[in-house]
Design an enzyme around this catalytic site. Structure first.
Site: not given
Ligand code: 26Q
Length: 768
Positions: A330, A508-509, A514, A616, A620
């Site tokens: 991702h 968004k986050r 971003k 995503t 929406k």
């Molecule tokens: C990893 C290791 C330790 C702690 C946290 C994490 C961690 C947690 C969440 C790393 C990444 C995430 C989340 C990533 C994320 O939400 N990515 C998004 O995924 C969406 C669905 O595919 C995409 O549409 C977005 O572009 C992408 O940023």
């Protein structure tokens, strides 16, 4: 499902009597919520049992996050009883809307977690046997408030309303063993209802609990052998969701969570598989696994370990894994790619580590160049490499993202295994993101093309010949949605916005890539242009933000403070606030998104090209009829392909331009050539804003103009083009031509249904 009024009310009353010793007349809101939900659950049990007992091949979606949002309305909708339930309850004086107070299940951070939730719903709606496996966090993503414009975090006690949509399945608890502790994993199952098709899949979330009541002595003996600094008692493992999004934090507790979830899930699945009597070598013909990013990748060595305990050789076990596991990436951001310290992993999970090392040795034995191909190297375990080496398929989440994975991030692996790599563009469920959040629009569409689009979203293109006819109704519904949102924002945030303004939204986050900062700088630029009389006919606009910053992400929090300061300046300035308002809403979450998405005119998708894997939220907004103001990044590229680039507002550097831009990049030179930009950037240091003496705004300023790699995300480079296109957009706003563009987007959003995504997964990867 059908609800019979008398029977249903009798069920609700029976549950109220048994669980709370009260009835509908005396119950409070929480009791009503639980009893009504349980009564619906009871009616759905037969269908649930039937679906789960089927003998077909199933896919298990392993994910550390499922961002489910609120269950009640979506479940009633999918069961086809939303209107009936509303009528029945109102006949006894209960407004179904009262449950809007119920907390979201926010067991995820953002895109990746919400994607998992959409995929479960869509798979059930397409009668695809997909089940989710994850963690039942006691506390989900923190609740956000602002004080003096700074973000504050509170624990998210999502269970305070109860959890009537889950059942605890204690008889299927399994033990999970770490070097320093053994705990119970107790499953909680949530039914996932397909849209009006009788299918019910399962989301199984594991909760950690101590062995104590069963095995107190052995629990006590483990004292002293614990891993330094992080010795936890059992329940701590699933206490809380890590609030990071697109950054990796290397905490041992996080590793513990990951292993806990995959070990419990695999033991559970293998135990059930063995009961069928089929040989383990045939497992991949009956069970496949989708790994949602690297977070559940420990499932691979854990499966190897479990299979070897069953007496298989490493090669046999490896062969099974290489046919059963698949991996979705991702992100391309280096700081998000999971890497773990080999010694720490070995300490916590020696037998699992051994399997990882054996994978590394196998790779070496095959003669792979150790400089290009490695899983363990220099004391670091590279989780993505482990996944790519073993998995049958690896997929990116939008075409441009998959191309970058092949060309850059995993270039070497792509060269070795070109057939492993596939693209599956993300999607969203049109049930929650249209039928539920925008029912008036849905009815308007039904009137013109029938209801088939509910489950076949590409049908929306049948609106093409009637778009002009639809304009007045579209405008009217959008206006109503904006009035509702404005009322909600006034209540929740204390800021009044006019529904006659253009609603320009970025939700968004919060992340530097971003570029919420780019949006903020443009707003400040408009502010001074209006204030000082250079811009006379500015289209009245409400600029809305919603975003949570990871609690430890310094610059992200600084950006929140900066935007809140801008909001204070703008909204408090009578001369300007007639033309613009700025609101940063607090605690943006799935339920807030439902209200915002249907009321937006402009969808801000302005990440630096090449950084947003897909996005995503962009989908929406598109489905709900907005134009995208965005870069050629992630799924924006495909949105333009589908709806026409002329119906959206695209600006900025393209991904292929970035390397050249970076070669001689000088933010100072850009500022020297653009005094208006220089001026707004310098508000961070010239005393325009008060950051309470914290220095966060100065640090933010320094991050874009000073140091070794200033303005990493080329905010300043893209500023001029962004403002140019945004001004054009705001000039167009309100015209028939503008709303036709919005409608064109709605009518061509079919590709972005996650019904299509899960069908792609099924056809290209799962073969279920
Ligand atoms: C990893 C290791 C330790 C702690 C946290 C994490 C961690 C947690 C969440 C790393 C990444 C995430 C989340 C990533 C994320 O939400 N990515 C998004 O995924 C969406 C669905 O595919 C995409 O549409 C977005 O572009 C992408 O940023």
């Amino acid at each position: 499902m059908k609800l019979n009024k008398e029977e249903f009310l009798a069920d609700v009353n029976a549950i109220l009597r048994g669980d709370y010793a009260c009835d509908l007349a005396s119950a409070n809101k929480k009791e009503r919520y639980n009893a009504l939900s349980k009564a619906v659950m009871m009616k759905a049990y037969d269908a649930w049992m039937k679906s789960t007992q089927s003998k077909q091949k199933r896919c298990a979606y392993f994910s550390a996050e499922f961002l489910m949002g609120r269950a009640i309305y979506s479940n009633l909708l999918n069961l086809g009883v939303l209107d009936e339930a509303r009528k029945i309850m109102s006949s006894v004086g209960v407004d179904l809307g009262e449950f809007e107070e119920v907390e979201d299940a926010a067991l995820g951070n953002g895109g990746l977690g919400r994607l998992a939730a959409c995929y479960l719903e869509c798979a059930a709606s397409r009668d695809l046997p997909l089940d989710g496996y994850g963690i039942r966090y006691r506390y989900g993503l923190f609740r956000q408030t602002f004080a003096d414009g700074f973000q504050h975090e509170e624990g998210d006690d999502w269970l305070k309303w109860g959890d009537p949509w889950s059942v605890r399945v204690e008889r299927e608890a399994v033990k999970v063993v770490f070097s320093d502790q053994t705990v119970w994993a107790v499953p909680y199952d949530m039914p996932i209802f397909g849209y009006r098709n009788g299918v019910v899949n399962t989301l199984r979330l594991w909760q950690s609990e101590p062995l104590r009541p069963f095995d107190f002595a052995s629990f006590n003996e483990m004292k002293g052998e614990r891993i330094a600094e992080e010795n936890f008692n059992a329940t701590k493992i699933t206490d809380v969701l890590y609030p990071n999004d697109n950054t990796m934090v290397g905490k041992i507790l996080r590793l513990r969570q990951q292993y806990f979830m995959v070990s419990a899930s695999l033991q559970d699945i293998l135990r059930k598989y063995k009961k069928t009597g089929k040989p383990l070598s045939e497992l991949p013909e009956h069970r496949v696994f989708q790994l949602n990013d690297t977070h559940p990748v420990l499932a691979i060595p854990e499966m190897l370990r479990l299979l070897r305990l069953e007496g298989l050789s490493f090669e046999e076990a490896f062969d099974i894994c290489s046919r059963a596991f698949n991996f979705t990436n991702h992100t391309i951001m280096a700081e998000a790619l999971e890497k773990w310290d080999a010694l720490a992993l070995k300490d916590l999970l020696p037998a699992v580590y051994e399997q990882i090392v054996t994978c590394q040795q196998k790779l070496e034995k095959e003669g792979a160049d150790p400089n290009r191909y490695y899983i363990v190297k220099d004391g670091i375990v590279h989780m993505a490499n482990l996944a790519i080496y073993v998995c049958a398929k690896v997929n990116g989440v939008a075409q441009i993202h998959t191309d970058i994975l092949k060309r850059e991030t995993f270039r070497d692996w792509y060269e070795k295994y070109p057939d492993k790599f596939v693209n599956i563009t993300n999607g969203i469920t049109p049930r929650r993101w249209m039928l539920l959040n925008n029912p008036e629009m849905a009815k308007e569409i039904d009137k013109r093309i029938g209801t088939q689009w509910h489950t076949e979203l590409s049908e929306l293109s049948k609106l093409d010949p009637v778009l002009t006819e639809m304009l007045p109704a579209f405008r009217g519904i959008k206006k109503k949605n904006k009035e509702k949102l404005a009322a909600y924002i006034e209540k929740a945030e204390g800021v009044k916005i006019s529904p006659d303004f253009a609603f320009d939204v970025q939700v968004k986050r919060l992340h530097e890539y971003k570029r919420q900062l780019l949006n903020a700088l443009s707003i400040l630029y408009f502010y001074y242009e209006i204030k000082e009389g250079r811009m006379k006919d500015f289209t009245p606009t409400a600029f809305l933000f919603g975003a949570k910053a990871a609690p430890g992400y310094y610059n992200a929090k600084a950006i929140i403070k900066f935007i809140n300061e801008i909001a204070k300046l703008v909204n408090g300035d009578e001369a300007v606030s007639r033309y613009m308002k700025v609101v940063f809403v607090q605690n943006y979450n799935v339920s807030y998104a439902e209200k915002i998405v249907c009321a937006a005119d402009i969808s801000e998708q302005i990440s630096m090209a090449g950084m947003e894997a897909s996005g995503t939220g962009n989908m929406k907004f598109m489905l709900n009829g907005t134009v995208t103001l965005g870069t050629m990044d992630g799924a924006n590229v495909e949105i333009c392909e589908e709806a026409g680039i002329e119906n959206n507002y695209i600006f900025g550097a393209r991904v292929e331009d970035v390397p050249d831009i970076k070669k001689f990049y000088s933010p100072r030179q850009i500022l020297a050539e653009n005094p208006a930009l220089k001026r707004v950037v310098e508000t961070m240091i010239d005393g325009t804003f008060d950051d309470g003496g914290t220095g966060v705004l100065r640090k933010l300023y320094e991050s874009i103009v000073e140091g070794y790699d200033p303005d990493h995300y080329i905010v300043l480079y893209d500023f001029a083009d962004y403002v140019r296109v945004k001004e054009q957009l705001l000039r167009d706003y309100g015209t028939d031509e503008f709303y036709l563009k919005c409608l064109k987007n709605l009518a061509h959003s079919g590709k972005f249904s996650a019904d299509r995504s899960v069908s792609d997964y099924s056809r290209l990867i799962w073969h279920i």
